[in-house]
Structures are given as C-alpha cells and as structure tokens.
Write a protein that holds these residues in place. Structure first.
Motif, PDB file in Angstrom:
ATOM      1  N   LEU A  77       0.876  -1.181   0.000  1.00 56.26           N
ATOM      2  CA  LEU A  77       0.000   0.000   0.000  1.00 56.26           C
ATOM      3  C   LEU A  77       0.903   1.218   0.000  1.00 56.26           C
ATOM      4  O   LEU A  77       1.665   1.422   0.938  1.00 56.26           O
ATOM      5  CB  LEU A  77      -0.905   0.021   1.247  1.00 56.26           C
ATOM      6  CG  LEU A  77      -1.785   1.271   1.392  1.00 56.26           C
ATOM      7  CD1 LEU A  77      -2.936   1.234   0.375  1.00 56.26           C
ATOM      8  CD2 LEU A  77      -2.337   1.392   2.813  1.00 56.26           C
ATOM      9  N   PRO A  78       0.847   2.032  -1.064  1.00 52.77           N
ATOM     10  CA  PRO A  78       1.719   3.210  -1.109  1.00 52.77           C
ATOM     11  C   PRO A  78       1.299   4.235  -0.055  1.00 52.77           C
ATOM     12  O   PRO A  78       0.232   4.099   0.561  1.00 52.77           O
ATOM     13  CB  PRO A  78       1.508   3.737  -2.530  1.00 52.77           C
ATOM     14  CG  PRO A  78       0.193   3.214  -2.963  1.00 52.77           C
ATOM     15  CD  PRO A  78      -0.013   1.915  -2.237  1.00 52.77           C
ATOM     16  N   PRO A  79       2.103   5.283   0.149  1.00 58.35           N
ATOM     17  CA  PRO A  79       1.748   6.288   1.142  1.00 58.35           C
ATOM     18  C   PRO A  79       0.299   6.747   0.983  1.00 58.35           C
ATOM     19  O   PRO A  79      -0.123   7.146  -0.105  1.00 58.35           O
ATOM     20  CB  PRO A  79       2.726   7.427   0.851  1.00 58.35           C
ATOM     21  CG  PRO A  79       3.921   6.725   0.273  1.00 58.35           C
ATOM     22  CD  PRO A  79       3.347   5.598  -0.539  1.00 58.35           C
ATOM     23  N   THR A  80      -0.446   6.628   2.078  1.00 54.82           N
ATOM     24  CA  THR A  80      -1.884   6.899   2.074  1.00 54.82           C
ATOM     25  C   THR A  80      -2.236   7.683   3.329  1.00 54.82           C
ATOM     26  O   THR A  80      -1.927   7.254   4.434  1.00 54.82           O
ATOM     27  CB  THR A  80      -2.677   5.574   2.047  1.00 54.82           C
ATOM     28  OG1 THR A  80      -2.279   4.825   0.883  1.00 54.82           O
ATOM     29  CG2 THR A  80      -4.168   5.798   2.013  1.00 54.82           C
ATOM     30  N   GLU A  81      -2.882   8.820   3.155  1.00 55.48           N
ATOM     31  CA  GLU A  81      -3.293   9.623   4.300  1.00 55.48           C
ATOM     32  C   GLU A  81      -4.633   9.113   4.820  1.00 55.48           C
ATOM     33  O   GLU A  81      -5.583   8.935   4.045  1.00 55.48           O
ATOM     34  CB  GLU A  81      -3.408  11.095   3.899  1.00 55.48           C
ATOM     35  CG  GLU A  81      -3.602  12.016   5.082  1.00 55.48           C
ATOM     36  CD  GLU A  81      -3.534  13.488   4.705  1.00 55.48           C
ATOM     37  OE1 GLU A  81      -4.177  14.290   5.394  1.00 55.48           O
ATOM     38  OE2 GLU A  81      -2.838  13.829   3.725  1.00 55.48           O
ATOM     39  N   VAL A  82      -4.693   8.859   6.119  1.00 58.84           N
ATOM     40  CA  VAL A  82      -5.917   8.355   6.759  1.00 58.84           C
ATOM     41  C   VAL A  82      -6.140   9.120   8.064  1.00 58.84           C
ATOM     42  O   VAL A  82      -5.222   9.721   8.612  1.00 58.84           O
ATOM     43  CB  VAL A  82      -5.831   6.836   7.066  1.00 58.84           C
ATOM     44  CG1 VAL A  82      -5.651   6.031   5.784  1.00 58.84           C
ATOM     45  CG2 VAL A  82      -4.731   6.524   8.057  1.00 58.84           C
ATOM     46  N   GLU A  83      -7.371   9.077   8.548  1.00 64.91           N
ATOM     47  CA  GLU A  83      -7.667   9.627   9.874  1.00 64.91           C
ATOM     48  C   GLU A  83      -6.981   8.748  10.903  1.00 64.91           C
ATOM     49  O   GLU A  83      -7.032   7.523  10.792  1.00 64.91           O
ATOM     50  CB  GLU A  83      -9.181   9.639  10.116  1.00 64.91           C
ATOM     51  CG  GLU A  83      -9.965  10.563   9.202  1.00 64.91           C
ATOM     52  CD  GLU A  83      -9.661  12.033   9.464  1.00 64.91           C
ATOM     53  OE1 GLU A  83      -9.406  12.404  10.632  1.00 64.91           O
ATOM     54  OE2 GLU A  83      -9.664  12.807   8.490  1.00 64.91           O
ATOM     55  N   ASP A  84      -6.337   9.357  11.900  1.00 61.54           N
ATOM     56  CA  ASP A  84      -5.665   8.517  12.889  1.00 61.54           C
ATOM     57  C   ASP A  84      -6.655   7.652  13.663  1.00 61.54           C
ATOM     58  O   ASP A  84      -6.313   6.576  14.132  1.00 61.54           O
ATOM     59  CB  ASP A  84      -4.752   9.325  13.817  1.00 61.54           C
ATOM     60  CG  ASP A  84      -5.428  10.480  14.512  1.00 61.54           C
ATOM     61  OD1 ASP A  84      -6.664  10.597  14.459  1.00 61.54           O
ATOM     62  OD2 ASP A  84      -4.704  11.282  15.129  1.00 61.54           O
ATOM     63  N   SER A  85      -7.914   8.065  13.732  1.00 61.93           N
ATOM     64  CA  SER A  85      -8.934   7.258  14.403  1.00 61.93           C
ATOM     65  C   SER A  85      -9.258   5.982  13.630  1.00 61.93           C
ATOM     66  O   SER A  85      -9.864   5.061  14.171  1.00 61.93           O
ATOM     67  CB  SER A  85     -10.219   8.077  14.600  1.00 61.93           C
ATOM     68  OG  SER A  85     -10.728   8.491  13.341  1.00 61.93           O
ATOM     69  N   ALA A  86      -8.836   5.915  12.358  1.00 63.38           N
ATOM     70  CA  ALA A  86      -9.096   4.727  11.534  1.00 63.38           C
ATOM     71  C   ALA A  86      -8.053   3.636  11.747  1.00 63.38           C
ATOM     72  O   ALA A  86      -8.238   2.509  11.268  1.00 63.38           O
ATOM     73  CB  ALA A  86      -9.139   5.114  10.056  1.00 63.38           C
ATOM     74  N   LEU A  87      -6.962   3.931  12.453  1.00 65.89           N
ATOM     75  CA  LEU A  87      -5.877   2.947  12.603  1.00 65.89           C
ATOM     76  C   LEU A  87      -6.334   1.617  13.210  1.00 65.89           C
ATOM     77  O   LEU A  87      -5.931   0.560  12.709  1.00 65.89           O
ATOM     78  CB  LEU A  87      -4.709   3.536  13.388  1.00 65.89           C
ATOM     79  CG  LEU A  87      -3.815   4.497  12.594  1.00 65.89           C
ATOM     80  CD1 LEU A  87      -2.763   5.127  13.498  1.00 65.89           C
ATOM     81  CD2 LEU A  87      -3.162   3.808  11.410  1.00 65.89           C
ATOM     82  N   PRO A  88      -7.176   1.591  14.260  1.00 62.25           N
ATOM     83  CA  PRO A  88      -7.610   0.289  14.781  1.00 62.25           C
ATOM     84  C   PRO A  88      -8.344  -0.562  13.732  1.00 62.25           C
ATOM     85  O   PRO A  88      -8.106  -1.766  13.636  1.00 62.25           O
ATOM     86  CB  PRO A  88      -8.526   0.647  15.957  1.00 62.25           C
ATOM     87  CG  PRO A  88      -8.028   1.991  16.407  1.00 62.25           C
ATOM     88  CD  PRO A  88      -7.617   2.691  15.132  1.00 62.25           C
ATOM     89  N   ALA A  89      -9.197   0.058  12.930  1.00 62.31           N
ATOM     90  CA  ALA A  89      -9.916  -0.681  11.883  1.00 62.31           C
ATOM     91  C   ALA A  89      -8.949  -1.158  10.803  1.00 62.31           C
ATOM     92  O   ALA A  89      -9.093  -2.270  10.276  1.00 62.31           O
ATOM     93  CB  ALA A  89     -11.014   0.192  11.271  1.00 62.31           C
ATOM     94  N   ILE A  90      -7.960  -0.334  10.476  1.00 65.50           N
ATOM     95  CA  ILE A  90      -6.964  -0.720   9.480  1.00 65.50           C
ATOM     96  C   ILE A  90      -6.150  -1.906   9.997  1.00 65.50           C
ATOM     97  O   ILE A  90      -5.931  -2.880   9.269  1.00 65.50           O
ATOM     98  CB  ILE A  90      -6.066   0.478   9.118  1.00 65.50           C
ATOM     99  CG1 ILE A  90      -6.886   1.526   8.356  1.00 65.50           C
ATOM    100  CG2 ILE A  90      -4.851   0.032   8.310  1.00 65.50           C
ATOM    101  CD1 ILE A  90      -6.211   2.871   8.200  1.00 65.50           C
ATOM    102  N   GLU A  91      -5.736  -1.854  11.253  1.00 67.31           N
ATOM    103  CA  GLU A  91      -4.975  -2.967  11.826  1.00 67.31           C
ATOM    104  C   GLU A  91      -5.806  -4.241  11.838  1.00 67.31           C
ATOM    105  O   GLU A  91      -5.298  -5.318  11.512  1.00 67.31           O
ATOM    106  CB  GLU A  91      -4.479  -2.615  13.226  1.00 67.31           C
ATOM    107  CG  GLU A  91      -3.360  -1.598  13.200  1.00 67.31           C
ATOM    108  CD  GLU A  91      -2.674  -1.428  14.546  1.00 67.31           C
ATOM    109  OE1 GLU A  91      -2.660  -2.380  15.342  1.00 67.31           O
ATOM    110  OE2 GLU A  91      -2.141  -0.328  14.783  1.00 67.31           O
TER     111      GLU A  91
END
Length: 193
Positions: free
Chosen positions: A42-56
């Motif tokens: 996954l190339p550099p991608t800007e996301v909301e930091d609140s989305a990190l648990p769902a991404i993990e």
C-alpha cells in the motif's frame, strides 16, 4: 483528531535491507535514510488517525489468509521515463505480492484506494535523483541477487520528519508452506498415515 500517512510493505530482511539502503544513499538519494528497504503493498496513504484500529484489524484478516512464500530479487529495472525510479526486480513472489496488495486495498476495507500506476512489485534503489546517478544505480545493481522466505508484512507510519517507522508486523496465517504446495517428489515420499 488528525491524519497520518501510512504504508504497508514487505520488509527486505537483513543483510539485504541495509545493503540496499546503503547503496541507495550512495547513489545520492536523500530519502534513503528515512525509508526502510521494502516491497510496497500500500503506497503512502493519508488516513484519519482514528481509523488505525480498523486498518490494523483489516490487516490481521489479510495476513491470516496469507501463506509464506519465497521471495527472490534479481537484477534491475526502471520506470523511466514515466517515473524517475530505478529498482531491483522481484522475480519470484510477484504474484503473491500482487494478491496481497489487492487484499490490502480491497474496496470493502478501510484503505480502499486506486493506484496512479498499475501495481508492479519492486524494491526502489533510486528515486528522483540525477539521471547519471540513476544510470549508475541501474548498472551497479544489475547483477544483484537476494532471496528469503516471506512470512508476513508490516504497517508503517511516516513521521513529520519524513522517516517511515514500523507500527506493527502481521505474520501470515500458516507457519510453513502448505503440504499441497510441496513438490510432487516430496509428497510422494511422505509416509502414509
């Protein structure tokens, strides 16, 4: 709440990773010291930091469905003139990398995104530097070879200083290559139970 820039990649293990990072720096690529040697999923991608648990959680599922596979690098390639990049080629493991990156970016997941170019697994060794240095990287690493068993991937975050740092590793669901993937001669010699 803010945003973070993340990436997902397969780390090139030691001693290969440090060697290629040193070579990249030696070609004059200023980004070399802040980018661990890797194959991007996954190339550099800007996301909301609140989305990190769902991404993990999503990456845990992707890893659970994956299996270890052989990775082999050999020789160089380039994306010039479309993109100022010289890379070491992934000559074994490319299909597995392609499958993984599709799962990571799946439209139903939390990091669905389109790519600017078709996916092509590779290890960047020079990016955006003078043409003569790019040519040197292409020539000097043309005989480069490395191989290892790929057993997972990792989530990285780019800091405000431009340095990429590992947040978490994700191991594949199988600890060994499944028996059905073994060579026929190996299967035939397995004792019956």
């Amino acid at each position: 709440m803010g945003t973070v820039t993340i990436g997902v990649s397969i780390a090139v293990p030691e001693p290969h990773g440090s060697l290629l990072q040193e070579r990249r720096a030696g070609f004059g690529d200023p980004a070399a010291s802040g980018i661990p040697t890797h194959v991007t999923l996954l190339p550099p991608t800007e996301v909301e930091d609140s989305a990190l648990p769902a991404i993990e959680a999503h990456l845990v599922e992707v890893a659970a469905a994956g299996r270890p596979f052989p990775m082999r690098l050999s020789g160089t390639g380039t994306f010039r003139p479309l993109s100022p990049v010289v890379y070491v080629q992934v000559v074994e493991g490319a299909a597995a990398c392609t499958w993984l990156q599709k799962q990571v970016r799946d439209a139903s997941g939390p990091v669905a995104r389109e790519l600017h170019f078709p996916y092509h697994p590779h290890v960047t060794v020079a990016h955006g530097i003078e043409d003569a240095a790019m040519d040197r990287a292409f020539e000097e690493l043309s005989g480069y070879e490395a191989q290892w068993p790929c057993t997972g991937f990792a989530l990285y975050e780019q800091g405000a200083d431009g340095v990429w740092r590992k947040l978490r590793e994700f191991a594949f669901g199988g600890a060994v290559v499944p028996p059905q993937a073994a060579a026929p001669a190996e299967r035939d010699s397995t004792p019956a139970r």
